[in-house]
Design a protein around this motif. Structure first.
Motif, short mmCIF file in Angstrom:
data_model
loop_
_atom_site.label_atom_id
_atom_site.label_comp_id
_atom_site.label_asym_id
_atom_site.label_seq_id
_atom_site.Cartn_x
_atom_site.Cartn_y
_atom_site.Cartn_z
N TRP A 162 -14.96 -4.40 -6.64
CA TRP A 162 -14.64 -3.15 -5.94
C TRP A 162 -15.83 -2.67 -5.10
O TRP A 162 -15.68 -2.23 -3.96
N GLY A 163 -17.00 -2.78 -5.70
CA GLY A 163 -18.22 -2.27 -5.04
C GLY A 163 -18.60 -3.04 -3.79
O GLY A 163 -19.46 -2.57 -3.02
N THR A 164 -17.99 -4.20 -3.55
CA THR A 164 -18.36 -4.99 -2.37
C THR A 164 -17.36 -4.83 -1.23
O THR A 164 -17.52 -5.45 -0.18
N LEU A 165 -16.34 -4.00 -1.43
CA LEU A 165 -15.29 -3.89 -0.41
C LEU A 165 -15.62 -2.82 0.64
O LEU A 165 -16.30 -1.84 0.34
N SER A 166 -15.06 -3.01 1.83
CA SER A 166 -15.18 -1.96 2.85
C SER A 166 -14.20 -0.83 2.50
O SER A 166 -13.29 -1.03 1.67
N GLY A 167 -14.36 0.31 3.16
CA GLY A 167 -13.48 1.44 2.90
C GLY A 167 -12.02 1.10 3.17
O GLY A 167 -11.13 1.45 2.39
N GLY A 168 -11.78 0.39 4.26
CA GLY A 168 -10.40 0.03 4.62
C GLY A 168 -9.81 -0.96 3.62
O GLY A 168 -8.62 -0.87 3.27
N GLN A 169 -10.64 -1.93 3.17
CA GLN A 169 -10.16 -2.90 2.18
C GLN A 169 -9.79 -2.20 0.88
O GLN A 169 -8.79 -2.51 0.24
N ARG A 170 -10.62 -1.24 0.48
CA ARG A 170 -10.30 -0.47 -0.75
C ARG A 170 -8.99 0.28 -0.59
O ARG A 170 -8.16 0.31 -1.49
N GLN A 171 -8.85 0.88 0.59
CA GLN A 171 -7.65 1.67 0.85
C GLN A 171 -6.40 0.80 0.71
O GLN A 171 -5.41 1.19 0.10
N LEU A 172 -6.47 -0.41 1.27
CA LEU A 172 -5.31 -1.31 1.20
C LEU A 172 -5.05 -1.75 -0.24
O LEU A 172 -3.89 -1.87 -0.66
N ALA A 173 -6.13 -1.97 -0.99
CA ALA A 173 -5.96 -2.35 -2.40
C ALA A 173 -5.30 -1.21 -3.18
O ALA A 173 -4.47 -1.45 -4.07
N VAL A 174 -5.65 0.02 -2.83
CA VAL A 174 -5.03 1.18 -3.49
C VAL A 174 -3.53 1.20 -3.18
O VAL A 174 -2.69 1.46 -4.06
N VAL A 175 -3.17 0.89 -1.93
CA VAL A 175 -1.75 0.85 -1.57
C VAL A 175 -1.05 -0.27 -2.33
O VAL A 175 0.08 -0.09 -2.83
N ALA A 176 -1.72 -1.41 -2.46
CA ALA A 176 -1.12 -2.52 -3.24
C ALA A 176 -0.88 -2.06 -4.68
O ALA A 176 0.17 -2.33 -5.27
N ALA A 177 -1.85 -1.34 -5.25
CA ALA A 177 -1.70 -0.83 -6.63
C ALA A 177 -0.54 0.16 -6.70
O ALA A 177 0.25 0.15 -7.66
N ALA A 178 -0.43 0.99 -5.67
CA ALA A 178 0.66 1.98 -5.65
C ALA A 178 2.02 1.27 -5.58
O ALA A 178 2.93 1.61 -6.33
N LEU A 179 2.13 0.29 -4.71
CA LEU A 179 3.41 -0.44 -4.62
C LEU A 179 3.70 -1.20 -5.90
O LEU A 179 4.86 -1.34 -6.30
N ALA A 180 2.63 -1.66 -6.55
CA ALA A 180 2.81 -2.42 -7.79
C ALA A 180 3.40 -1.57 -8.92
O ALA A 180 3.90 -2.11 -9.90
N THR A 181 3.36 -0.25 -8.77
CA THR A 181 3.99 0.61 -9.78
C THR A 181 5.51 0.41 -9.78
O THR A 181 6.17 0.65 -10.78
N GLU A 182 6.03 0.03 -8.60
CA GLU A 182 7.47 -0.11 -8.39
C GLU A 182 8.24 1.16 -8.79
O GLU A 182 9.38 1.09 -9.26
#
Ligand code: ATP
Length: 217
Positions: free
Chosen positions: A118-138
């Motif tokens: 997590w600490g090596t990601l850019s702000g935009g990459q983190r943001q997209l990962a958060v969206v992936a986590a959100a969608l993963a909630t289904e």
């Protein structure tokens, strides 16, 4: 499937008095800073109790609110997306969850980053990962707070299109200050001064709600 609300909430000097409906599909919720967007989302997600009023959930079995997400710097993108599978409840996950997490990460465009810290990601990459986590909630009702915050224009439009596709058979609502994505959603809701001032399809939006920011002098 829909969510109808008529709620009031006071937070210090601020008063939310919001009435409206979220329907199946993707809704962009826009409005000035401090207008009450997050407060309304938290009420709809059940995180915050309204002082008065009610929320009616029709056909909605599960809900999730995803805003700022804290992750330890040494956790991986996979850890974060998997947390979404448990709706951030920290429960154990199985092999099927890992496969689903990988699928959502791929969908959002961070599939190649699953093992990155997590600490090596850019702000935009983190943001997209958060969206992936959100969608993963289904979740049937997914409330996303500023999922486009750190994204470049083209990436925002791609993500808005993706959220619209993923919102079929669900309700996905997200706040944004980027009005360029409005044509990519099914509905727009404008919140100002704690009230829903306008709601409808983006093609019919009242231009009074789309005033451009003042330019630098
Ligand atoms: N716990 C609290 N105590 C007092 N005031 C609060 C509290 N939480 C939020 N507020 C106030 O409620 C108002 C609405 O906040 P909210 O976060 O819902 O706005 P928002 O539309 O999401 O804004 P932004 O676009 O800036 O994120 C703001 O004036 C905020 O300062």
């Amino acid at each position: 499937m829909y969510v109808a609300f008529d709620v009031e909430k006071r937070l210090g000097e601020f008063r939310l008095s919001a009435r409206g409906e979220l329907r199946e599909g993707a809704t962009c919720v826009v409005g000035p800073n401090g207008a009450g967007k997050t407060t309304l989302f938290k009420i709809l997600a059940g995180i915050l109790k309204p002082d008065k009023g009610r929320v009616e959930y029709v056909g909605v079995k599960s809900r999730a609110y995803v805003g700022d997400l804290y992750a330890p710097p040494d956790s991986t993108v996979m850890d974060v997306v998997l947390a979404g599978r448990t709706r951030f409840g920290g429960k154990p996950v199985g092999r099927e969850d890992a496969a689903a997490a990988a699928r959502f990460a791929e969908l959002v465009g961070v599939g190649a980053l699953l093992q990155r810290r997590w600490g090596t990601l850019s702000g935009g990459q983190r943001q997209l990962a958060v969206v992936a986590a959100a969608l993963a909630t289904e979740a049937d009702l997914l409330l996303l707070d500023e999922p486009m915050a750190n994204l470049h224009g083209d990436r925002r439009a791609e993500l808005a299109e993706l959220l619209k596709r993923e919102a079929r058979g669900k309700i996905i609502a997200y706040t944004t200050h980027h009005l360029d994505v409005l044509p990519c959603c099914d509905y727009v809701m404008v919140i100002e001064d704690g009230e829903v001032k306008w709601a409808g399809p983006p093609s019919q939006i009242d231009p009074a709600h789309l005033t451009r920011p003042k330019a630098c002098r």
